[in-house]
Design a protein around this motif. Structure first.
Motif, short mmCIF file in Angstrom:
data_model
loop_
_atom_site.label_atom_id
_atom_site.label_comp_id
_atom_site.label_asym_id
_atom_site.label_seq_id
_atom_site.Cartn_x
_atom_site.Cartn_y
_atom_site.Cartn_z
N UNK A 155 10.63 -2.59 1.06
CA UNK A 155 10.36 -3.98 1.89
C UNK A 155 8.99 -4.31 1.40
N UNK A 156 8.30 -3.45 0.96
CA UNK A 156 6.71 -3.71 1.09
C UNK A 156 6.20 -3.68 -0.53
N UNK A 157 5.30 -4.63 -0.70
CA UNK A 157 4.67 -4.67 -2.21
C UNK A 157 3.22 -4.21 -1.99
N UNK A 158 2.69 -3.30 -2.81
CA UNK A 158 1.26 -3.14 -2.28
C UNK A 158 0.35 -3.43 -3.55
N UNK A 159 -0.57 -4.34 -3.55
CA UNK A 159 -1.51 -4.40 -4.67
C UNK A 159 -2.77 -3.88 -4.40
N UNK A 160 -2.97 -2.68 -5.04
CA UNK A 160 -4.14 -1.78 -5.01
C UNK A 160 -5.36 -2.43 -6.01
N UNK A 161 -6.30 -1.44 -5.79
CA UNK A 161 -7.45 -1.65 -6.58
C UNK A 161 -7.16 -1.55 -8.04
N UNK A 162 -6.42 -0.40 -8.04
CA UNK A 162 -6.06 0.10 -9.63
C UNK A 162 -4.54 -0.32 -9.58
N UNK A 163 -4.45 -0.76 -10.68
CA UNK A 163 -3.11 -1.37 -11.12
C UNK A 163 -1.86 -0.55 -11.71
N UNK A 164 -0.61 -0.52 -11.15
CA UNK A 164 0.31 0.48 -11.46
C UNK A 164 1.02 -0.42 -12.88
N UNK A 165 0.31 -0.78 -13.69
CA UNK A 165 0.65 -1.41 -15.10
C UNK A 165 0.82 -0.36 -16.17
N UNK A 202 9.52 -16.58 -11.58
CA UNK A 202 8.43 -16.80 -10.57
C UNK A 202 7.17 -16.21 -10.95
N UNK A 203 7.20 -14.75 -11.47
CA UNK A 203 5.95 -14.31 -11.96
C UNK A 203 5.56 -14.96 -13.27
N UNK A 204 6.41 -15.43 -13.99
CA UNK A 204 6.08 -16.12 -15.35
C UNK A 204 5.07 -17.47 -14.70
N UNK A 205 5.72 -18.17 -13.55
CA UNK A 205 5.21 -19.33 -13.16
C UNK A 205 3.75 -18.95 -12.64
N UNK A 206 3.71 -17.79 -11.74
CA UNK A 206 2.41 -17.55 -11.26
C UNK A 206 1.54 -17.43 -12.47
N UNK A 221 3.03 -11.34 -5.97
CA UNK A 221 3.36 -12.47 -5.30
C UNK A 221 4.69 -12.83 -5.66
N UNK A 222 5.54 -12.11 -6.49
CA UNK A 222 6.78 -12.56 -6.99
C UNK A 222 7.89 -11.34 -6.85
N UNK A 223 7.43 -10.36 -5.79
CA UNK A 223 8.34 -9.22 -5.62
C UNK A 223 9.19 -9.77 -4.19
N UNK A 224 10.37 -9.46 -4.33
CA UNK A 224 11.11 -9.86 -3.11
C UNK A 224 11.07 -8.90 -2.11
N UNK A 225 9.79 -8.79 -1.54
CA UNK A 225 9.76 -8.05 -0.31
C UNK A 225 9.11 -8.80 0.90
N UNK A 266 11.55 -3.32 -9.81
CA UNK A 266 10.89 -3.48 -8.42
C UNK A 266 11.13 -4.76 -8.05
N UNK A 267 12.33 -5.08 -7.99
CA UNK A 267 12.61 -6.52 -7.42
C UNK A 267 11.47 -7.51 -7.59
N UNK A 268 11.00 -7.68 -8.75
CA UNK A 268 10.08 -8.67 -9.16
C UNK A 268 11.27 -9.90 -9.75
N UNK A 269 10.79 -11.16 -9.28
CA UNK A 269 11.46 -12.44 -9.56
C UNK A 269 10.74 -12.57 -11.07
#
Ligand SMILES: Nc1ncnc2c1ncn2[C@@H]1O[C@H](COP(=O)(O)OP(=O)(O)OP(=O)(O)O)[C@@H](O)[C@H]1O
Length: 207
Positions: free
Chosen positions: A69-79, A102-106, A138-142, A96-99
């Protein structure tokens, strides 16, 4: 709740709540406990004392359900540094339930171009990396977005675009909790603000 990190009291009898559809700001000086609070809500650290409920669930005993239910955007990216932005987006959409659309639009709204999506993530500038990570967050369904210093590294136009995105999430009923030093952005964004000091949170006021 109280959180000990390596026996250091990073949160001390800290009371905090957030409701559906709210943007809540957590501000305070360096080391006051903002990141620790976000990590606690995301199930990444455990409370030593007190109780934590995220959508009625205890992250200690139901960590998996809470993390869904939770997205967490931290200082360091999990990319993945060796994958392109586009490949990272595909990965997060699969796992990770990312649309993806929508992410491409962002990424477009943030001004990233095809080249930025196609080179390896590690060659992107600091701001471009942040934009790519924010597009995913911004695009995760959480239901809950925890976001640590979202405006750092971003140019003025992108900060404003991001703020619009955070408000759109809240208007859609999602809850957004932001740790930030950017006090000037609070007035337009936050419904409530907590001030952290030495591991405790004080509610500053509502708009
Ligand atoms: N793993 C750890 N072990 C011991 N102490 C820690 C650990 N992680 C954080 N702390 C301490 O907990 C306190 C709160 O840290 P936290 O990262 O939550 O602060 P913050 O308000 O987010 O700071 P900043 O604005 O600098 O990001 C700090 O004093 C920090 O040194």
């Amino acid at each position: 709740m109280t959180v000990l990190l390596d026996r250091f009291p990073a949160l001390v009898r800290c009371d905090f709540d957030a409701y559906e559809g709210e943007v809540v700001f957590v501000q305070g000086p360096n080391g006051s406990g903002k990141t620790t609070l976000l990590r606690l809500l995301g199930g990444l650290v455990e409370a030593f004392a007190g109780s934590v409920l995220v959508f009625g669930r205890d992250p200690k005993t139901e960590a998996r359900a809470v993390r869904r239910e939770v997205s967490y955007l931290a200082h360091s990216y999990q990319m993945y540094e060796e994958l392109s932005g586009r490949e990272n987006l595909s990965f997060f959409s699969a796992t990770a339930s990312c649309d993806l659309e929508r992410a491409l639009e962002w990424t477009r709204r943030f001004g990233l171009i095809d080249r930025d999506l196609d080179v390896r993530f590690r060659v992107l500038s600091a701001g471009q990396r942040k934009k790519m990570s924010a597009a995913i967050a911004l695009s995760r369904r959480t239901e809950l977005l925890l976001i640590d210093e979202p405006h750092a590294l971003l140019d003025q136009a992108t900060k404003a675009t991001l703020d619009r995105g955070l408000l759109e999430l809240a208007q859609a009923g999602r809850t957004v909790i932001i740790a930030s030093h950017e006090l000037d952005r609070i007035a337009t964004l936050a419904s409530r603000t907590y001030r952290m000091s030495n591991g405790t949170a004080t509610l500053m006021g509502s708009s």
